[in-house]
Motif scaffolding. Structure first.
Motif, PDB file in Angstrom:
ATOM      1  N   CYS A  13      39.857  18.980 -11.398  1.00 40.95           N
ATOM      2  CA  CYS A  13      40.741  17.627 -11.501  1.00 40.95           C
ATOM      3  C   CYS A  13      42.118  18.405 -12.247  1.00 40.95           C
ATOM      4  O   CYS A  13      43.209  17.759 -11.939  1.00 40.95           O
ATOM      5  N   ASN A  14      41.953  19.409 -12.994  1.00 36.76           N
ATOM      6  CA  ASN A  14      43.400  20.092 -13.402  1.00 36.76           C
ATOM      7  C   ASN A  14      44.186  20.555 -12.169  1.00 36.76           C
ATOM      8  O   ASN A  14      45.407  20.636 -12.312  1.00 36.76           O
ATOM      9  N   ALA A  65      50.026  11.613 -10.653  1.00 37.32           N
ATOM     10  CA  ALA A  65      49.040  12.243  -9.953  1.00 37.32           C
ATOM     11  C   ALA A  65      47.982  10.987  -9.471  1.00 37.32           C
ATOM     12  O   ALA A  65      47.139  11.290  -8.932  1.00 37.32           O
ATOM     13  N   TYR A  91      39.448  12.988 -16.698  1.00 40.86           N
ATOM     14  CA  TYR A  91      39.855  12.370 -15.413  1.00 40.86           C
ATOM     15  C   TYR A  91      38.619  12.107 -14.669  1.00 40.86           C
ATOM     16  O   TYR A  91      38.905  10.807 -14.138  1.00 40.86           O
ATOM     17  N   ARG A 108      43.850  19.482  -9.060  1.00 40.86           N
ATOM     18  CA  ARG A 108      44.554  18.195  -8.317  1.00 40.86           C
ATOM     19  C   ARG A 108      45.683  17.727  -8.970  1.00 40.86           C
ATOM     20  O   ARG A 108      46.509  17.050  -8.513  1.00 40.86           O
ATOM     21  N   LYS A 109      45.483  17.643 -10.250  1.00 41.55           N
ATOM     22  CA  LYS A 109      46.531  16.807 -11.154  1.00 41.55           C
ATOM     23  C   LYS A 109      47.831  17.744 -10.984  1.00 41.55           C
ATOM     24  O   LYS A 109      49.277  17.152 -10.878  1.00 41.55           O
ATOM     25  N   ASP A 119      44.137  20.556 -20.290  1.00 41.35           N
ATOM     26  CA  ASP A 119      45.306  19.972 -19.452  1.00 41.35           C
ATOM     27  C   ASP A 119      46.492  19.426 -20.442  1.00 41.35           C
ATOM     28  O   ASP A 119      45.746  18.725 -21.383  1.00 41.35           O
ATOM     29  N   MET A 151      45.962   9.698 -11.650  1.00 43.63           N
ATOM     30  CA  MET A 151      44.695   9.982 -12.284  1.00 43.63           C
ATOM     31  C   MET A 151      44.593   9.457 -13.739  1.00 43.63           C
ATOM     32  O   MET A 151      44.882  10.273 -14.443  1.00 43.63           O
ATOM     33  N   ARG A 207      51.914  17.490 -12.831  1.00 50.79           N
ATOM     34  CA  ARG A 207      52.337  15.979 -12.828  1.00 50.79           C
ATOM     35  C   ARG A 207      51.866  15.402 -13.943  1.00 50.79           C
ATOM     36  O   ARG A 207      50.875  15.740 -14.341  1.00 50.79           O
ATOM     37  N   THR A 208      52.124  14.339 -14.323  1.00 50.79           N
ATOM     38  CA  THR A 208      51.518  13.376 -15.384  1.00 50.79           C
ATOM     39  C   THR A 208      50.440  12.595 -14.713  1.00 50.79           C
ATOM     40  O   THR A 208      50.244  12.482 -13.542  1.00 50.79           O
ATOM     41  N   PRO A 209      49.551  11.995 -15.412  1.00 51.02           N
ATOM     42  CA  PRO A 209      48.393  11.153 -15.053  1.00 51.02           C
ATOM     43  C   PRO A 209      49.054  10.035 -13.855  1.00 51.02           C
ATOM     44  O   PRO A 209      48.312  10.011 -12.942  1.00 51.02           O
TER      45      PRO A 209
END
Length: 187
Positions: free
Chosen positions: A131-132, A143, A95, A134-135, A108, A145, A138-140
Motif C-alpha cells: 500500500c505504501n 491516491a 489503507y 501504491r500510494k 506512511d 486510498m 500522494r495524499t490518500p
C-alpha cells in the motif's frame, strides 16, 4: 528481562530503566518512593562490625528524586518511532486493513514530507509495503486510498506502554489509569 518504570516525584512517568539503574538509584538514596512488587535484590558484602550482608532491592515502579528535570515538558509530543507507531496502529495497514508482521510494515506520511507534511504522530500511519508503494508520494485522496482509521498522538502513559513489550502487571495498571478511553489500547 523486566524493566523498571521510573517516575518523577509527582508520579509522572519518565522512562523505562534497567534494573541495574534502579539499584544504583537505591544505593545513591535517590528513590523517593516505590510501588509494585520487588523485582530484584542485589547482595553486597558482609559488614565487619555486624556480620550482616548488605542488600538493595528495587520495586517495579520507582519515583526518582530530581527526575522531573529529565522531562522538560510533560505535555510535549512523545518521540515517534516505527515500533511505537506499529503498536499504536495494532499492526494494521491504514489503507487495506490487513494485519502484518513488523518486518512487512512501514511508516506512511499521510501528507508526504515532500509536500509539506511533517514526521509527526498526527501525520503518520502504519502501512503495508504494498500500500505504501501504491500510494507513493500522494495524499490518500490523490491516491484514491482513504484512511481506515485516524492518526492520533499518544499521551505519555500510552507511549510508555507502546515502547515496552514486557510490562509487569502493576506497571500496566499504573500506566493504563491515565490512558484516554479513545486509545486503541482498549480496542
Amino acid at each position: 528481562m523486566a524493566m523498571i518504570l521510573a517516575l518523577d516525584m509527582s508520579g509522572q512517568p519518565n522512562r523505562w530503566i534497567l534494573i541495574e539503574e534502579a539499584i544504583t538509584y537505591q544505593a545513591r538514596r535517590m528513590v523517593a518512593w516505590s510501588l509494585g512488587d520487588v523485582v530484584a535484590t542485589y547482595h553486597g558484602g558482609v559488614s565487619r562490625l555486624t556480620g550482616e550482608r548488605s542488600e538493595l532491592s528495587t520495586h517495579s515502579i520507582i519515583a526518582v528524586k530530581g527526575a522531573s528535570e529529565l522531562v522538560r515538558n510533560h505535555h510535549a509530543e512523545p518521540h515517534l518511532t516505527n515500533g511505537a507507531l506499529f503498536v499504536r496502529d495494532r499492526y494494521l495497514c491504514a489503507y487495506c486493513g490487513g494485519q502484518f508482521r513488523e518486518r512487512d510494515l512501514s511508516r506512511d506520511h499521510v501528507v508526504p514530507v515532500h509536500r509539506g507534511g511533517r514526521d509527526r504522530w498526527m501525520n503518520a500511519v502504519t502501512a503495508c509495503r504494498a500500500c505504501n508503494i501504491r500510494k507513493g508520494g500522494r495524499t490518500p485522496e490523490g491516491a484514491h486510498m482513504p484512511l481506515l482509521y485516524a492518526p492520533y498522538v499518544p499521551n505519555r502513559h500510552e507511549h510508555l506502554i507502546l515502547q515496552n513489550r514486557r510490562i509487569l502487571h502493576g506497571q500496566m495498571e499504573y500506566l493504563l489509569a491515565k490512558v484516554p478511553r479513545h486509545s486503541r489500547l482498549f480496542a
